[in-house]
Design a protein around this motif. Structure first.
Motif, PDB file in Angstrom:
ATOM      1  N   LEU A 340     -20.038  39.392  21.454  1.00 29.88           N
ATOM      2  CA  LEU A 340     -19.920  38.302  22.695  1.00 29.88           C
ATOM      3  C   LEU A 340     -19.861  37.030  21.822  1.00 29.88           C
ATOM      4  O   LEU A 340     -20.425  36.636  20.992  1.00 29.88           O
ATOM      5  CB  LEU A 340     -21.175  38.360  23.317  1.00 29.88           C
ATOM      6  CG  LEU A 340     -21.547  39.771  23.872  1.00 29.88           C
ATOM      7  CD1 LEU A 340     -23.072  39.740  24.402  1.00 29.88           C
ATOM      8  CD2 LEU A 340     -20.494  40.223  24.950  1.00 29.88           C
ATOM      9  N   GLU A 341     -19.072  36.155  22.506  1.00 26.95           N
ATOM     10  CA  GLU A 341     -18.901  34.904  22.160  1.00 26.95           C
ATOM     11  C   GLU A 341     -18.424  33.912  23.170  1.00 26.95           C
ATOM     12  O   GLU A 341     -17.503  34.172  24.136  1.00 26.95           O
ATOM     13  CB  GLU A 341     -17.811  34.778  20.786  1.00 26.95           C
ATOM     14  CG  GLU A 341     -17.620  33.338  20.568  1.00 26.95           C
ATOM     15  CD  GLU A 341     -16.612  33.276  19.182  1.00 26.95           C
ATOM     16  OE1 GLU A 341     -15.969  32.239  18.919  1.00 26.95           O
ATOM     17  OE2 GLU A 341     -16.473  34.242  18.705  1.00 26.95           O
ATOM     18  N   ASN A 342     -19.270  32.841  23.587  1.00 26.51           N
ATOM     19  CA  ASN A 342     -19.015  31.867  24.780  1.00 26.51           C
ATOM     20  C   ASN A 342     -18.782  32.673  25.936  1.00 26.51           C
ATOM     21  O   ASN A 342     -17.879  32.692  26.504  1.00 26.51           O
ATOM     22  CB  ASN A 342     -17.807  31.119  24.232  1.00 26.51           C
ATOM     23  CG  ASN A 342     -17.996  30.064  23.272  1.00 26.51           C
ATOM     24  OD1 ASN A 342     -18.882  29.264  23.390  1.00 26.51           O
ATOM     25  ND2 ASN A 342     -17.053  30.222  22.188  1.00 26.51           N
ATOM     26  N   VAL A 343     -19.923  33.655  26.365  1.00 27.46           N
ATOM     27  CA  VAL A 343     -19.922  34.156  27.378  1.00 27.46           C
ATOM     28  C   VAL A 343     -21.256  34.044  28.320  1.00 27.46           C
ATOM     29  O   VAL A 343     -22.269  33.965  27.784  1.00 27.46           O
ATOM     30  CB  VAL A 343     -19.705  35.820  27.049  1.00 27.46           C
ATOM     31  CG1 VAL A 343     -19.711  36.752  28.357  1.00 27.46           C
ATOM     32  CG2 VAL A 343     -18.463  36.057  26.281  1.00 27.46           C
ATOM     33  N   ASP A 344     -21.182  34.100  29.692  1.00 26.58           N
ATOM     34  CA  ASP A 344     -22.194  34.121  30.294  1.00 26.58           C
ATOM     35  C   ASP A 344     -22.381  35.466  31.038  1.00 26.58           C
ATOM     36  O   ASP A 344     -21.425  35.814  32.003  1.00 26.58           O
ATOM     37  CB  ASP A 344     -22.191  32.910  31.597  1.00 26.58           C
ATOM     38  CG  ASP A 344     -23.446  33.101  32.420  1.00 26.58           C
ATOM     39  OD1 ASP A 344     -24.408  32.494  31.768  1.00 26.58           O
ATOM     40  OD2 ASP A 344     -23.313  33.098  33.630  1.00 26.58           O
ATOM     41  N   ILE A 345     -23.447  35.993  30.901  1.00 27.11           N
ATOM     42  CA  ILE A 345     -23.666  37.307  31.617  1.00 27.11           C
ATOM     43  C   ILE A 345     -24.837  37.313  32.665  1.00 27.11           C
ATOM     44  O   ILE A 345     -26.010  37.147  32.214  1.00 27.11           O
ATOM     45  CB  ILE A 345     -23.927  38.383  30.440  1.00 27.11           C
ATOM     46  CG1 ILE A 345     -22.857  38.450  29.567  1.00 27.11           C
ATOM     47  CG2 ILE A 345     -23.928  39.771  31.054  1.00 27.11           C
ATOM     48  CD1 ILE A 345     -22.857  39.446  28.537  1.00 27.11           C
ATOM     49  N   GLY A 346     -24.634  37.748  33.836  1.00 28.02           N
ATOM     50  CA  GLY A 346     -25.572  37.794  34.734  1.00 28.02           C
ATOM     51  C   GLY A 346     -26.553  38.996  34.772  1.00 28.02           C
ATOM     52  O   GLY A 346     -26.396  40.044  34.116  1.00 28.02           O
ATOM     53  N   ASP A 347     -27.682  38.693  35.591  1.00 33.75           N
ATOM     54  CA  ASP A 347     -28.736  39.765  35.607  1.00 33.75           C
ATOM     55  C   ASP A 347     -28.104  41.103  35.962  1.00 33.75           C
ATOM     56  O   ASP A 347     -27.400  41.185  36.891  1.00 33.75           O
ATOM     57  CB  ASP A 347     -29.753  39.206  36.756  1.00 33.75           C
ATOM     58  CG  ASP A 347     -30.452  37.994  36.635  1.00 33.75           C
ATOM     59  OD1 ASP A 347     -30.311  37.436  35.297  1.00 33.75           O
ATOM     60  OD2 ASP A 347     -31.228  37.489  37.274  1.00 33.75           O
ATOM     61  N   GLY A 348     -28.792  41.925  35.222  1.00 36.13           N
ATOM     62  CA  GLY A 348     -28.392  43.398  35.769  1.00 36.13           C
ATOM     63  C   GLY A 348     -26.927  44.036  35.452  1.00 36.13           C
ATOM     64  O   GLY A 348     -26.772  45.093  35.744  1.00 36.13           O
ATOM     65  N   ALA A 349     -26.296  43.422  34.634  1.00 40.11           N
ATOM     66  CA  ALA A 349     -24.761  43.683  34.240  1.00 40.11           C
ATOM     67  C   ALA A 349     -25.034  44.749  33.140  1.00 40.11           C
ATOM     68  O   ALA A 349     -26.145  44.900  32.542  1.00 40.11           O
ATOM     69  CB  ALA A 349     -24.069  42.618  33.668  1.00 40.11           C
ATOM     70  N   GLU A 350     -23.954  45.587  32.839  1.00 35.18           N
ATOM     71  CA  GLU A 350     -23.811  46.535  31.832  1.00 35.18           C
ATOM     72  C   GLU A 350     -22.600  46.320  31.102  1.00 35.18           C
ATOM     73  O   GLU A 350     -21.295  46.106  31.639  1.00 35.18           O
ATOM     74  CB  GLU A 350     -23.769  47.938  32.409  1.00 35.18           C
ATOM     75  CG  GLU A 350     -25.010  48.463  33.200  1.00 35.18           C
ATOM     76  CD  GLU A 350     -25.190  49.644  33.798  1.00 35.18           C
ATOM     77  OE1 GLU A 350     -24.338  50.636  32.908  1.00 35.18           O
ATOM     78  OE2 GLU A 350     -25.807  50.130  34.608  1.00 35.18           O
ATOM     79  N   ILE A 351     -22.786  46.216  29.686  1.00 32.97           N
ATOM     80  CA  ILE A 351     -21.521  45.963  29.002  1.00 32.97           C
ATOM     81  C   ILE A 351     -21.526  47.317  27.780  1.00 32.97           C
ATOM     82  O   ILE A 351     -22.326  47.378  26.913  1.00 32.97           O
ATOM     83  CB  ILE A 351     -21.649  44.694  28.073  1.00 32.97           C
ATOM     84  CG1 ILE A 351     -22.025  43.548  28.781  1.00 32.97           C
ATOM     85  CG2 ILE A 351     -20.541  44.426  27.201  1.00 32.97           C
ATOM     86  CD1 ILE A 351     -21.053  43.107  30.012  1.00 32.97           C
ATOM     87  N   ARG A 352     -20.611  48.193  27.944  1.00 29.17           N
ATOM     88  CA  ARG A 352     -20.581  49.317  27.414  1.00 29.17           C
ATOM     89  C   ARG A 352     -20.044  49.260  25.747  1.00 29.17           C
ATOM     90  O   ARG A 352     -19.353  48.241  25.764  1.00 29.17           O
ATOM     91  CB  ARG A 352     -19.794  50.388  28.274  1.00 29.17           C
ATOM     92  CG  ARG A 352     -20.112  50.755  29.449  1.00 29.17           C
ATOM     93  CD  ARG A 352     -21.568  51.763  29.579  1.00 29.17           C
ATOM     94  NE  ARG A 352     -22.066  51.729  30.830  1.00 29.17           N
ATOM     95  CZ  ARG A 352     -21.915  52.506  31.661  1.00 29.17           C
ATOM     96  NH1 ARG A 352     -20.802  53.455  31.434  1.00 29.17           N
ATOM     97  NH2 ARG A 352     -22.659  52.583  32.734  1.00 29.17           N
ATOM     98  N   GLU A 353     -20.285  50.251  24.993  1.00 30.03           N
ATOM     99  CA  GLU A 353     -20.099  50.270  23.869  1.00 30.03           C
ATOM    100  C   GLU A 353     -18.580  49.724  23.372  1.00 30.03           C
ATOM    101  O   GLU A 353     -17.576  50.206  23.941  1.00 30.03           O
ATOM    102  CB  GLU A 353     -20.467  51.751  23.032  1.00 30.03           C
ATOM    103  CG  GLU A 353     -19.298  52.702  23.328  1.00 30.03           C
ATOM    104  CD  GLU A 353     -19.603  53.221  24.514  1.00 30.03           C
ATOM    105  OE1 GLU A 353     -19.140  54.519  24.967  1.00 30.03           O
ATOM    106  OE2 GLU A 353     -20.452  52.921  25.474  1.00 30.03           O
ATOM    107  N   GLY A 354     -18.421  49.008  22.136  1.00 29.02           N
ATOM    108  CA  GLY A 354     -17.383  48.712  21.620  1.00 29.02           C
ATOM    109  C   GLY A 354     -16.472  47.461  22.583  1.00 29.02           C
ATOM    110  O   GLY A 354     -15.444  47.283  22.081  1.00 29.02           O
TER     111      GLY A 354
END
Length: 446
Positions: A340-354
């Motif tokens: 992750l770089e220069n990213v905004d991620i909201g509550d409850g999100a899922e970012i899967r492997e790789g």
């Protein structure tokens, strides 16, 4: 009635947010108020409200339009109790007079019987400004209106921003609304000689003398125009300048236009990297000041489905790399091998492997599938962006995916807009700037 010593805030929130689609869409036929655009963990209007409150504004007047716009904003803000301020709303019977930003302002100044000073600002921009300094400029010039300005080069201005011509006394002599390159070179020849030279552009925020402006609005020509079409930049300010009215300009620190996806993402990046002084003061301090990183403690404790390890453990082992300018909200699940770089991620999100996410924003409860590449893109709340090792998803070039859309694994989009709640099969070769607004649009590319 406001006192002469008090500056009140007038928030213009009645626009339709056409440029910001799909960020302003909850569904294809249901538009979200621009005031409620999600931005770095809160709604945009909340940041605007708090930035003004921290500079002493305690009374706000919100210009809304229509049932949905009015109800959405009022449900969030109420009458300001949660924020320690007072908020009043424009009356619905005045919606028919909302024929441009200046027209709406003038009609509601009468309705609210305002006589003192007011700061008028739109709700689709983020401002970095010093109200005390702006008030000082306003007093020194005995101005009817003081226009907040931002210095920009000719390349930045062309077709996008209004430019001001000022005289030796510092007052504005004329306005040129969004000039093309030829017109700009004609009016300001020095910009052709030196591309780095900057000019003062209209930031869309105004400090106004309500009483004097109300008197002027009764002039027959202006009165008629305010019932037909009257915008601030294109109509009212040029009208004032050509009549020699005292219009001053005051340079502010920065303006973030959130009215379209590229500018939205750039403003998110700048905020996360500390370029907005006021946002630095309003936001919680980053966990790591050097890298400008925010990770909510609840997300550090969440284990991913594949390895059963927490985000904290993956950060320590180096299997997840979080670079500069990253905000991770509450209860976010992040798999191994994520960057992750220069990213905004909201509550409850899922970012899967790789997966790799750079210069992007991911909405609440969205899912980014495994091995996805997301660059310079917006992924809205509740989006399911399918991806796997064999069929990786790639979003780039200011692609934008609206609320609740489902992307099947294997799609590759560059500068493509997907409207909310659509189910999109794996597509490649869709031209940049294509808008997928319906199932019929999708069938053209299958």
């Amino acid at each position: 009635m406001s006192s002469h010593s008090e500056t009140v805030g007038i928030i213009l929130a009645g626009g339709r947010g056409e440029r910001a689609k799909p960020i302003t869409l909850k569904s294809t036929d249901y538009i979200r108020s621009k005031a409620l655009i999600p931005f770095v963990g809160r709604r945009l209007v909340e940041w605007v409200l708090e930035a003004c409150r921290e500079q002493g504004i305690r009374r706000f007047y919100v210009v809304t339009q229509g049932l949905e716009n009015r109800n959405q904003i009022k449900l969030l803000l109420g009458h300001g109790e949660r924020y320690g301020v007072s908020i009043s709303y424009s009356r619905s019977r005045f919606d028919r007079y909302n024929v441009g930003s200046a027209g709406a302002t003038l009609h509601n100044l009468e309705q609210w019987d305002l006589q003192g000073q007011a700061l008028v600002l739109p709700v689709d921009s983020l401002f970095d400004f010093d109200l005390t300094a702006m008030e000082r400029t306003h007093r020194e010039h005995d101005a009817l209106v003081t226009v907040a300005s931002v210095a920009r080069t000719a390349a930045e201005i062309t077709g996008k921003y209004g430019v001001m011509r000022t005289g030796p006394d510092g007052l504005v002599q004329g306005f040129v609304e969004k000039p093309g390159p030829e017109r700009l070179a004609e009016l300001f020849p020095s910009t052709a000689d030196d591309p780095r030279r900057t000019l003062p552009t209209n930031a869309g925020m105004y400090l106004v003398d309500c009483g004097r402006l109300r008197l002027l609005a009764r002039e027959p020509g202006l009165f008629r125009q305010s019932h037909q079409r009257l915008d601030w930049g294109g109509d009212l300010l040029p009208w004032l300048a050509t009549r020699g009215m005292p219009v001053a300009t005051h340079a502010i620190g920065r303006l973030g236009d959130l009215g379209n996806v590229p500018d939205y993402l750039e403003t998110v990046r700048l905020v996360l990297n500390g370029e907005y002084r006021q946002m630095n003061e309003l936001m919680d301090a980053p966990d790591d000041a050097a890298s400008r990183r925010w990770i909510h403690e609840s997300s550090l404790r969440i284990k991913d489905d594949d390895t059963g390890t927490t985000l904290a453990e993956k950060l320590r082992s180096g299997s997840v790399v979080v670079g500069p300018g990253v905000r991770i909200g509450r209860d976010v699940e992040i798999g191994p091998g994520v960057r992750l770089e220069n990213v905004d991620i909201g509550d409850g999100a899922e970012i899967r492997e790789g997966s790799t996410l750079v210069r992007s924003a991911v909405g609440e409860s969205a899912l980014i599938g495994a091995y996805a590449d997301v660059f310079d893109s917006y992924v809205g709340p509740m989006v399911e962006a399918g991806s796997d090792r064999a069929r990786p998803l790639r979003l780039e070039g200011f692609s934008a995916v609206g609320d609740g859309a489902v992307l099947w694994p294997g799609s590759r989009f560059y500068g493509v807009t997907v409207y909310p709640r659509l189910r999109v099969p794996a597509l490649t070769g869709v031209p940049s700037e294509t808008e997928l607004t319906s199932a019929e649009d999708i069938l053209r590319w299958v």
